[in-house]
Motif scaffolding. Structure first.
Motif, PDB file in Angstrom:
ATOM      1  N   ALA A 159      56.165  97.575  63.037  1.00  0.00           N
ATOM      2  CA  ALA A 159      57.599  98.914  64.110  1.00  0.00           C
ATOM      3  C   ALA A 159      56.821 100.209  63.821  1.00  0.00           C
ATOM      4  CB  ALA A 159      59.277  98.560  63.345  1.00  0.00           C
ATOM      5  N   GLY A 191      54.088 102.674  64.864  1.00  0.00           N
ATOM      6  CA  GLY A 191      53.134 103.519  66.561  1.00  0.00           C
ATOM      7  C   GLY A 191      52.394 102.395  67.428  1.00  0.00           C
ATOM      8  N   ALA A 192      51.719 101.851  67.060  1.00  0.00           N
ATOM      9  CA  ALA A 192      51.184 100.590  68.283  1.00  0.00           C
ATOM     10  C   ALA A 192      52.214  99.291  68.832  1.00  0.00           C
ATOM     11  CB  ALA A 192      49.988  99.325  67.056  1.00  0.00           C
ATOM     12  N   ASN A 213      59.562  93.317  60.839  1.00  0.00           N
ATOM     13  CA  ASN A 213      59.690  94.533  60.510  1.00  0.00           C
ATOM     14  C   ASN A 213      59.808  94.778  58.901  1.00  0.00           C
ATOM     15  OD1 ASN A 213      57.077  96.527  60.401  1.00  0.00           O
ATOM     16  ND2 ASN A 213      58.865  97.842  60.183  1.00  0.00           N
ATOM     17  N   ARG A 214      58.816  94.923  57.873  1.00  0.00           N
ATOM     18  CA  ARG A 214      58.973  94.678  56.479  1.00  0.00           C
ATOM     19  C   ARG A 214      60.751  95.746  55.935  1.00  0.00           C
ATOM     20  NH1 ARG A 214      54.750  97.224  52.539  1.00  0.00           N
ATOM     21  NH2 ARG A 214      54.900  99.226  53.884  1.00  0.00           N
ATOM     22  N   THR A 215      60.284  96.846  56.642  1.00  0.00           N
ATOM     23  CA  THR A 215      61.316  98.128  56.968  1.00  0.00           C
ATOM     24  C   THR A 215      62.884  97.963  57.829  1.00  0.00           C
ATOM     25  OG1 THR A 215      60.123  99.290  55.222  1.00  0.00           O
ATOM     26  CG2 THR A 215      61.687 100.497  56.482  1.00  0.00           C
ATOM     27  N   ARG A 222      62.992 100.934  59.839  1.00  0.00           N
ATOM     28  CA  ARG A 222      62.198 101.343  60.452  1.00  0.00           C
ATOM     29  C   ARG A 222      62.601 100.701  62.109  1.00  0.00           C
ATOM     30  NH1 ARG A 222      55.884 102.336  59.411  1.00  0.00           N
ATOM     31  NH2 ARG A 222      55.699 104.301  61.337  1.00  0.00           N
ATOM     32  N   THR A 249      51.122  94.053  64.853  1.00  0.00           N
ATOM     33  CA  THR A 249      50.396  94.944  64.873  1.00  0.00           C
ATOM     34  C   THR A 249      50.829  95.847  63.450  1.00  0.00           C
ATOM     35  OG1 THR A 249      52.754  96.305  65.211  1.00  0.00           O
ATOM     36  CG2 THR A 249      51.721  95.027  67.230  1.00  0.00           C
ATOM     37  N   LEU A 262      46.704  92.660  66.850  1.00  0.00           N
ATOM     38  CA  LEU A 262      45.172  94.865  67.022  1.00  0.00           C
ATOM     39  C   LEU A 262      44.752  95.121  65.995  1.00  0.00           C
ATOM     40  CD1 LEU A 262      48.206  94.361  69.198  1.00  0.00           C
ATOM     41  CD2 LEU A 262      48.784  96.166  68.112  1.00  0.00           C
ATOM     42  N   GLY A 312      41.504  92.794  68.450  1.00  0.00           N
ATOM     43  CA  GLY A 312      42.388  93.994  69.197  1.00  0.00           C
ATOM     44  C   GLY A 312      41.007  94.619  69.544  1.00  0.00           C
TER      45      GLY A 312
END
Ligand code: NAP
Length: 289
Positions: free
Chosen positions: A131, A133-134, A154-156, A159, A198, A225, A247
């Motif tokens: 989650a 920028g990419a 996502n891990r977090t 976010r 990503t 990516l 990527g």
């Protein structure tokens, strides 16, 4: 290249980031400029955070045409611009600067480049891992290209939730995103799903950001990516008969999009295939060393 450097009317294009020494952009952009018979040259500069704005403001005074911006300056570049494209606005980040007289204009070619590298194929479902920028560029592009269900892992989790709510206001169908933890990955794999990896996990070593699946349904494509290596997730998908793309295509296509903007050319006029070939050659050569 030397004959270009001897010119007194040289135009310059720049890559601004930190670090930049590993970047393939000077190689692929200069080869493309050469092939196009341009009098411009593309140079990479490592720029510290505190100098970024003054460097950007100095470049047009030196006659620079534009610049690419990479990690960690894309959000900073967004703030320096006088005007940005709609897609850069939606992403809150700029990877391409154009100097037009007094104006600093910003665009973001990451999502469009990634989409082109996929051959602009449409999928009903997408699973995006990460989650940052990419992921933001990828999710924005998927939503504007009409994907009907998007799972964001996502891990977090906070976010990923923040990205979902940002995209809800930036795109008409931001509400199609559902957020999951990384361990839910195997159960989200259904037929005809696009998986986009990503995160930076896999840049080194053989770790995967998600549990590796034991089997794959039909029509699953993994777009990883990371480039210049086979990640554990790529190896797993390849073994299970899935389609896999790294990527490098995104790197070259986002650069080709930037080049078309700077030179005022149609995208089709940029020698993307040649850029891909030199990038692939360099990556394979480095592996053999
Ligand atoms: P970023 O904004 O820093 O985001 C990093 C992402 O990786 C976040 O989702 C983060 O999760 C996750 N992550 C980092 N370490 C992790 C770990 N140990 N376990 C699980 N998740 C982890 O970076 P970015 O700009 O999005 O770039 C991400 C990757 O995409 C990089 O590898 C970059 O090289 C690649 N990329 C490639 C291209 C191309 O042209 N091919 C273009 C852009 C980026 P948290 O939120 O939990 O920290």
């Amino acid at each position: 290249m030397n004959s270009v450097l001897e010119r007194a009317d040289l135009a310059t294009l720049w890559l601004l980031g930190n670090p930049v020494s590993h970047s393939l952009s000077p190689l692929i952009q200069n080869r493309a400029l050469q092939q196009l018979g341009s009098k411009a040259v593309y140079l990479a500069a490592r720029v510290e955070e505190e100098n970024f704005e003054s460097v950007v403001r100095a470049l047009p005074k030196l006659g620079a045409v534009g610049a690419n911006v990479t990690v960690p300056h894309k959000e900073r570049a967004f703030r320096v611009c006088d005007r940005v494209s709609d897609r850069a606005q939606a992403m809150g980040a700029v990877n391409t600067l154009l100097f037009r007289g007094q104006e600093i204009y910003g665009d973001n070619t990451d999502g469009a480049g990634w989409w082109r590298s996929l051959g602009q194929r449409c999928f009903e479902r997408a699973v995006v891992i990460g989650a940052g920028g990419a992921a933001r560029a990828v999710c924005y592009t998927l939503l504007t290209q009409g994907v009907s269900r998007l799972a964001l892992l996502n891990r977090t989790l906070s976010r990923a939730e923040a990205l979902r709510s940002e995209l809800s206001s930036a795109t008409p169908d931001g509400g199609r995103i559902e957020v999951f933890s990384l361990d839910r990955f195997p159960e989200l794999l259904q037929s005809n799903t696009l998986v986009v990896q990503t995160t930076s996990v896999g840049l080194e070593g053989d770790l995967s950001p998600v549990p590796l699946p034991e089997s794959l349904p039909t029509g699953v494509l993994l777009s990883e990516l990371i480039y210049a290596r086979t990640t554990a997730l790529m190896a797993c998908f390849q073994e299970l008969g899935g389609e896999v793309q790294d990527g490098l295509g995104m790197l070259c296509a986002q650069g080709a999009e930037s080049l078309a903007l700077w030179l005022g050319l149609e995208f089709e006029e940029i020698p993307l295939q040649m850029m891909l070939e030199v990038a692939r050659e360099r990556v394979l050569g480095a592996r053999d060393v």
